[in-house]
Design a protein around this motif. Structure first.
Motif, short mmCIF file in Angstrom:
data_model
loop_
_atom_site.label_atom_id
_atom_site.label_comp_id
_atom_site.label_asym_id
_atom_site.label_seq_id
_atom_site.Cartn_x
_atom_site.Cartn_y
_atom_site.Cartn_z
N ASP A 1 0.97 8.23 0.41
CA ASP A 1 0.86 6.45 -0.04
C ASP A 1 1.04 6.41 -1.56
O ASP A 1 0.43 5.64 -2.05
N GLU A 2 2.16 7.30 -1.82
CA GLU A 2 2.90 6.99 -3.14
C GLU A 2 3.45 5.73 -3.16
O GLU A 2 3.93 4.62 -1.98
N ASN B 1 1.22 7.60 -9.26
CA ASN B 1 1.30 8.06 -7.91
C ASN B 1 0.34 9.40 -7.96
O ASN B 1 -0.13 9.69 -8.58
N SER C 1 4.42 11.85 3.93
CA SER C 1 3.30 10.94 3.07
C SER C 1 1.68 10.58 2.09
O SER C 1 0.97 11.42 3.33
N SER D 1 8.50 12.68 -0.66
CA SER D 1 7.98 11.62 0.26
C SER D 1 9.03 11.18 0.84
O SER D 1 9.28 12.19 2.65
N ARG E 1 7.32 5.03 8.59
CA ARG E 1 5.68 5.01 8.35
C ARG E 1 5.47 6.22 9.34
O ARG E 1 5.32 7.56 8.70
N ASP F 1 0.74 -1.15 0.20
CA ASP F 1 0.00 0.00 -0.04
C ASP F 1 0.95 1.46 0.04
O ASP F 1 -0.43 2.24 0.11
N SER F 2 2.37 1.12 0.00
CA SER F 2 3.20 2.70 0.21
C SER F 2 4.39 2.08 0.34
O SER F 2 5.17 1.18 0.90
#
Ligand SMILES: *Cc1c(COP(=O)(O)O)cnc(C)c1O
Ligand SMILES: [Zn+2]
Length: 397
Positions: free
Chosen positions: A77-78, A106, A75, A117, A70, A57-58
């Motif tokens: 979620d790139e 993206n 972020s 990010s 994280r 997912d990221s």
């Protein structure tokens, strides 16, 4: 600064100096060399299951191998982009498989989001109020988006020939946009002047910040995992400053050294014949490029006549057993159209250098009939819809 457990700090690739993460905002303080994030790999306890057990997912799902967690990341979620099978292309090239890593999916439509990010997370950890960069367009758009998310003011220097979408979206993110007459070198000079005037601005410029290649390395982690831990035979990458190529090679070496894979993929740099300093250096067997005198390509993202990280790019190509290939703008745009017609996938103009480069690599026998070839589609086709459409007009369509 809130960093991950195994992240030690930054090492200069030229003189070997070690710099604490809190002091490492730009180049090496001793010699101006590029700083590279360094880890204690013995302290990284991961195996294939570690990652398989996580949702795809990221890019931050690989946080053990990144400088920041994280939780602290700036972020959207790139990453976690699709790796799409291209059977028609494989048949055309005469290779086993062709897969397109579709970075157009993206947040701002290119893989620049991964680099920003990571770099904007570093800026935010350093309590920066302002960040700045020069860019051909996409990195400027990405930086203004991530800066907006972090509550940081972005100062973005773009050349007049940058695509309309990127300029417009810097405005939309309320970035401070300076359009500089000329090309990327002119934008770079304006950026340097501004940095001299504003020493407190945090640079998120290509290979000035130590963190952009670190974010982009996740493209290779994902690719290998998506292939069920098979290593592709060749990765073809549209190369400008080489951030992605250097990052992906670093990632492959890390996965190999951690025992997750046995081998690293051959890295191929694809450029336009209008600006091909890396291809020229490979052909002449040099370990550093010579600046390209008169850059002229419609592929703005790879019109980088003087890539400061060329020793790292050339090392990665050599160590991985890869190569370099240049094709004309016409061939590149033809390739973008061919992929759109035959596979349905939309490649940006710059990005299609990877496709036309792969065609040429296949023709000259660099790719084998059983090879698995990964093409990096570094950005979405509709960012360059005007360029692609006018290529058709040039053909009377
Ligand atoms: C910036 C860019 C590139 C070149 O990236 P580097 O990692 O600097 O070589 C390629 N494609 C697109 C779409 C870009 O925006
Ligand atoms: Zn140094």
């Amino acid at each position: 600064m809130d960093t991950t457990a195994a992240f030690l700090g930054l090492t200069c690739v030229d003189c070997g100096s070690f710099v604490e993460p809190t002091d490492g905002h730009g180049r090496c303080p001793d010699c101006e060399g590029i700083l590279d994030p360094t880890y204690d790999y013995d302290a990284i306890d991961v195996d294939r299951e570690t990652f398989e057990d996580r949702p795809f997912d990221s890019m931050w799902r690989y946080e053990e191998l990144l400088p920041f967690s994280r939780e602290t990341a700036v972020s959207m979620d790139e990453g976690a982009t699709a790796l799409v099978e291209c059977p028609a292309l494989a048949e055309e090239l005469g290779v086993g498989r062709v897969l397109l890593k579709d970075e157009g999916r993206n947040p701002t439509g290119t893989f620049k989001d991964r680099g920003q990010s990571a770099a904007v997370t570093a800026a935010s950890q350093a309590d920066a109020a302002d960040l700045a960069l020069a860019s051909a367009g996409n990195a400027g758009q990405a930086a203004s988006a991530y800066a907006a998310r972090a509550g940081i003011d972005a100062h973005v220097f773009l050349p007049s020939r940058a695509g309309f979408t990127t300029k417009a979206m810097v405005n939309v993110h309320d970035g401070d946009l300076t359009v500089v007459e000329g090309r990327i070198g002119d934008a770079g000079a304006a950026f340097s002047d501004a940095m001299a005037e504003h020493p407190d601005w945090y640079p998120v410029q290509t290979f000035v910040t130590p963190y952009r290649h670190e974010g982009k390395k996740t493209m290779l982690y994902e690719t290998v995992e998506q292939l069920g831990w098979d290593v592709p035979d060749a990765v073809v990458y549209p190369t400008g400053g080489g951030v992605g190529l250097v990052g992906m090679h670093k990632a492959a070496c890390e996965f190999r050294d951690l025992g997750l894979i046995d081998d690293v993929p051959a890295m191929y740099a694809a450029q336009s014949t209008g600006c091909a300093p890396i291809v020229e250096a490979v052909e002449q067997g040099r370990d550093v490029h010579e600046a390209w005198e008169t850059p002229d390509t419609i592929c703005g993202g790879i019109e980088i006549p003087d890539p400061g990280a060329s020793p790292l790019i050339l090392d990665a190509i050599e160590e991985s057993g890869g190569g370099a290939v240049a094709t004309t703008d016409d061939e590149i745009l033809d390739a973008a159209i061919a992929v759109a017609v035959n596979e349905g996938l939309e490649m940006g103009a710059t990005c299609a250098a990877a496709a036309s480069g792969a065609w040429k690599l296949a023709e000259r026998g660099d790719l084998g009939e059983d090879d698995t070839v990964v093409l990096l589609n570094t950005g979405a086709g509709n960012k360059d819809d005007d360029v692609l459409r006018s290529h058709l007009m040039g053909q009377g369509i």
